[in-house]
Design a protein around this motif. Sequence first.
Motif, PDB file in Angstrom:
ATOM      1  N   UNK A 186      41.163  43.548  40.699  1.00 52.88           N
ATOM      2  CA  UNK A 186      40.741  44.370  39.743  1.00 52.88           C
ATOM      3  C   UNK A 186      39.980  45.760  40.555  1.00 52.88           C
ATOM      4  N   UNK A 187      39.823  45.530  41.944  1.00 55.03           N
ATOM      5  CA  UNK A 187      39.509  46.860  42.598  1.00 55.03           C
ATOM      6  C   UNK A 187      38.003  47.433  42.377  1.00 55.03           C
ATOM      7  N   UNK A 188      37.129  46.646  41.931  1.00 51.49           N
ATOM      8  CA  UNK A 188      35.778  47.163  41.857  1.00 51.49           C
ATOM      9  C   UNK A 188      35.332  47.323  43.426  1.00 51.49           C
ATOM     10  N   UNK A 189      34.423  48.109  43.445  1.00 48.00           N
ATOM     11  CA  UNK A 189      34.125  48.336  44.830  1.00 48.00           C
ATOM     12  C   UNK A 189      33.009  47.056  45.385  1.00 48.00           C
ATOM     13  N   UNK A 190      33.266  46.769  46.730  1.00 50.00           N
ATOM     14  CA  UNK A 190      32.232  45.752  47.399  1.00 50.00           C
ATOM     15  C   UNK A 190      32.495  44.629  46.537  1.00 50.00           C
ATOM     16  N   UNK A 191      31.081  44.111  46.342  1.00 53.98           N
ATOM     17  CA  UNK A 191      30.981  42.571  45.989  1.00 53.98           C
ATOM     18  C   UNK A 191      31.549  42.536  44.378  1.00 53.98           C
ATOM     19  N   UNK A 192      31.834  43.658  43.655  1.00 56.12           N
ATOM     20  CA  UNK A 192      32.203  43.775  42.218  1.00 56.12           C
ATOM     21  C   UNK A 192      33.797  43.538  42.349  1.00 56.12           C
ATOM     22  N   UNK A 193      34.366  43.155  43.484  1.00 57.85           N
ATOM     23  CA  UNK A 193      35.773  43.178  43.446  1.00 57.85           C
ATOM     24  C   UNK A 193      36.316  41.890  42.534  1.00 57.85           C
ATOM     25  N   UNK A 194      35.655  40.813  42.277  1.00 56.10           N
ATOM     26  CA  UNK A 194      36.312  39.740  41.718  1.00 56.10           C
ATOM     27  C   UNK A 194      35.671  39.950  40.086  1.00 56.10           C
ATOM     28  N   UNK A 195      36.354  40.085  39.097  1.00 52.86           N
ATOM     29  CA  UNK A 195      35.858  40.383  37.699  1.00 52.86           C
ATOM     30  C   UNK A 195      36.606  39.132  36.963  1.00 52.86           C
ATOM     31  N   UNK A 196      36.344  37.958  36.996  1.00 55.31           N
ATOM     32  CA  UNK A 196      36.957  36.828  36.220  1.00 55.31           C
ATOM     33  C   UNK A 196      35.957  36.766  35.057  1.00 55.31           C
ATOM     34  N   UNK A 197      35.089  37.027  34.902  1.00 53.78           N
ATOM     35  CA  UNK A 197      34.280  37.163  33.624  1.00 53.78           C
ATOM     36  C   UNK A 197      34.778  37.994  32.719  1.00 53.78           C
ATOM     37  N   UNK A 198      35.527  39.124  33.070  1.00 52.75           N
ATOM     38  CA  UNK A 198      36.081  39.989  32.385  1.00 52.75           C
ATOM     39  C   UNK A 198      37.039  39.496  31.104  1.00 52.75           C
ATOM     40  N   UNK A 199      37.470  38.138  31.789  1.00 53.11           N
ATOM     41  CA  UNK A 199      38.660  37.786  30.532  1.00 53.11           C
ATOM     42  C   UNK A 199      38.063  36.435  29.980  1.00 53.11           C
ATOM     43  N   UNK A 200      36.798  36.291  29.958  1.00 52.06           N
ATOM     44  CA  UNK A 200      36.174  35.043  29.367  1.00 52.06           C
ATOM     45  C   UNK A 200      36.252  34.789  27.961  1.00 52.06           C
ATOM     46  N   UNK A 201      35.979  36.156  27.500  1.00 52.55           N
ATOM     47  CA  UNK A 201      35.984  36.169  26.082  1.00 52.55           C
ATOM     48  C   UNK A 201      37.293  36.687  25.303  1.00 52.55           C
ATOM     49  N   UNK A 251      42.970  48.694  37.817  1.00 61.59           N
ATOM     50  CA  UNK A 251      43.344  47.169  37.535  1.00 61.59           C
ATOM     51  C   UNK A 251      45.079  47.216  37.420  1.00 61.59           C
ATOM     52  N   UNK A 252      45.714  46.564  38.243  1.00 59.08           N
ATOM     53  CA  UNK A 252      47.166  46.362  38.566  1.00 59.08           C
ATOM     54  C   UNK A 252      47.297  44.789  38.299  1.00 59.08           C
ATOM     55  N   UNK A 253      46.605  43.999  37.855  1.00 54.67           N
ATOM     56  CA  UNK A 253      47.147  42.605  37.717  1.00 54.67           C
ATOM     57  C   UNK A 253      48.181  42.428  36.727  1.00 54.67           C
ATOM     58  N   UNK A 295      47.905  31.145  32.878  1.00 50.00           N
ATOM     59  CA  UNK A 295      46.430  31.719  33.157  1.00 50.00           C
ATOM     60  C   UNK A 295      46.589  33.058  34.054  1.00 50.00           C
ATOM     61  N   UNK A 296      45.925  34.044  33.736  1.00 47.41           N
ATOM     62  CA  UNK A 296      45.647  35.319  34.387  1.00 47.41           C
ATOM     63  C   UNK A 296      45.137  34.887  35.851  1.00 47.41           C
ATOM     64  N   UNK A 297      45.547  35.901  36.604  1.00 51.88           N
ATOM     65  CA  UNK A 297      45.361  35.515  38.078  1.00 51.88           C
ATOM     66  C   UNK A 297      44.061  35.796  38.384  1.00 51.88           C
TER      67      UNK A 297
END
Length: 696
Positions: free
Chosen positions: A343-358, A265-267, A336-338
């Motif tokens: 976040x560099x998860x492999x494959x289809x897990x590259x997008x982790x918007x839910x990580x910041x929802x709570x 994670x380098x965001x 807003x966070x980008x």
Amino acid sequence: MDTLVETIADPEDTYALFSNPEFVKVMERCNIELEQGGTVDLGGEMMGDIGAEAVVSAIMGEESCTDLNVEMNEIGDEGCEAIAKLLFRNKSLATLNMNNNKIGAKGARAIAEALSDEHCSLKVLEFEQNEFKTVGARTLAVALRNNESLEILCLNWNKIASAGKIFAKALRVNETLRILSLGYCELNDSTFTAFGLSLGINKSLEELSVPWNLVGDGGASSISVALTLNNTLKVLNFYGNAITDKGAESIHVALGTNTSLKQLILTENAISEPLLQKIESTMNRRYSYSEYLKEGKSIKKTYSHHDNNDDMESYNGERTNSYASSYYTRSPNGRESRASSYHFYPGKYGSLRKLYEKQIMERKFTGEAEWETASFASKTTIGSKSTFSRPRVEHPRSIPDASVGGKSLISTKSKKLKSKITLKKGTEKKKLTREDISRHSKGNVLDLHGQRIGEFDLSFSFIGSSTKELNLELNEIGDKECIQIGKLLGRNKKLELLNLKNNLIGKKGAQHIAKCLKKNNSLKTLLMQQNELGVEGVTDIANSIRANRSLENLYLDWNSVNIDAAQSLSASLKANTSLKVLHLSYCDIDDTATTALAMMIKINKGLVDLVLAWNHIGNPGAKNLAEGLRHNSTLLSLGLSGNSIGNKGAHHINQSLGPGGNQTIQDLELDGNEVGEQVLARIQKSLIRNAKRKTK
């Protein structure tokens, strides 16, 4: 059933507790929770120290209790000390959540002692957003070295700062910790360099999370070297730091050889979009969804502690709800966070918007209010070239607390002691009485820090012969008072630590201390930073250790050391093997004095920690020290921060390490000098090689 009240000697105190309706109410609540299962969840009850004592009294001896949550309860040091007793007695307790309380250094020390116990069974400790700061963090870091059970440690929102180095060093020997979270802890490049060294050695850590700190390109470069050697780290979180393209590129290059990292994670750094895309492409190419499945592994298990993401399994299957996302949806400036896939998860897990929802830890306050109080979260993004400047000393009493091997040397008080000894204008000087001393005594430790003893006719006749630690820091003690201190050293045969920092001791006072050191055989630690010893005083102290065989730690920072004083130290340490730690920071040491110090390093067989930070050592001085290091086989740590050493001098030091040279040194601090990242990277590899050689 064992209870806390069994440890209370006074029956009136026991009666007072059970007569307190709040105490009884909390005990009843605990009993109900225990009947329903092994989890006791009392988060957000605002029960304070009394409530904490009630919890401990109810749970003590209940082996069915495995999880305890007391976050957001306004628990202070007293309540924390009670909980620490619970850790000693209940071997079934695996998870402890003490987030969002008012626990200071004293409480942190109690928890650290419990963690250091060989029978400790705690696996998860959440200790976020308390008040123990750097001093308390040091004790926890030291405990991590000895602990053999803890797997998850979360210390976000604590002012850890320089204590981060001790946590890093603990990772070199700790073999159980798998997740370490130090977000919003004021970690900078200087501190994070130590993590680079440790991760090159550590074989157990799987996740390191350091969001919203001050890590820049120097720290990123250090981590990149570690990534080429580390094969266990799976998650690395640098969210919201000060890394630029230069640091990110070094990490990207390291990914070419690293085989373990699954999430990066380098965001919210100062990294350009094209480079972020480049890094993402590399991560996806190395860990694509199809390739990962071919290995017969589950793509879901990414070893992240953010269990509120639907696409991930938690680290150990199930985690307490409080151990959720550690990051806000919004950044400190309200943007807003980008919503990127960086976040560099492999494959289809590259997008982790839910990580910041709570919001962090599902707390009951808004993110905006907390950001306003977190002054350390606001920072200026640094450029690709870090600049260093010698810190201006506002007041000679601003020196940090000394430590040996990460251990605090002084009995730490959570609250500043206020002296009841008053001296009215026009009255005669008074003597310290037995009552005055007993007020500030705890066991074998007597803490008279800041009591202005210099205003009184000093007499230590009432100090017991069993006193082992005496803290006289910041007391306006001068040469005259040192006569009494000398008598104390001659009379007390058990005193092991004497703290005389921040006083007015001159060369005559140093002579009295030195004279007694020649005969004393019990003192192990002497702190004399920030006095007025002068060159002559330092020389007298140096000459005294020639005959002394008990002193192990000597701190002379902020005193003057010229070639004559350095020669005296060299001559004294030629035969002395008992001294292990010598600190000479801010002592105006120049290149000329390093010739004598280099000889000291060359011939001494006992010193393991030498600090020469913030002096006037340049490339010639570094060359001299390198020659001494080449023939040394005992030194483990050398501090050279804040000098004037360039690439040439650093190159000489690197050449002195490894085969044919020094093979023991593992810590070399060069921050605040003018050394390039390539040279620093070579030195880091040499240090990691030395450390690995020692562990074999």
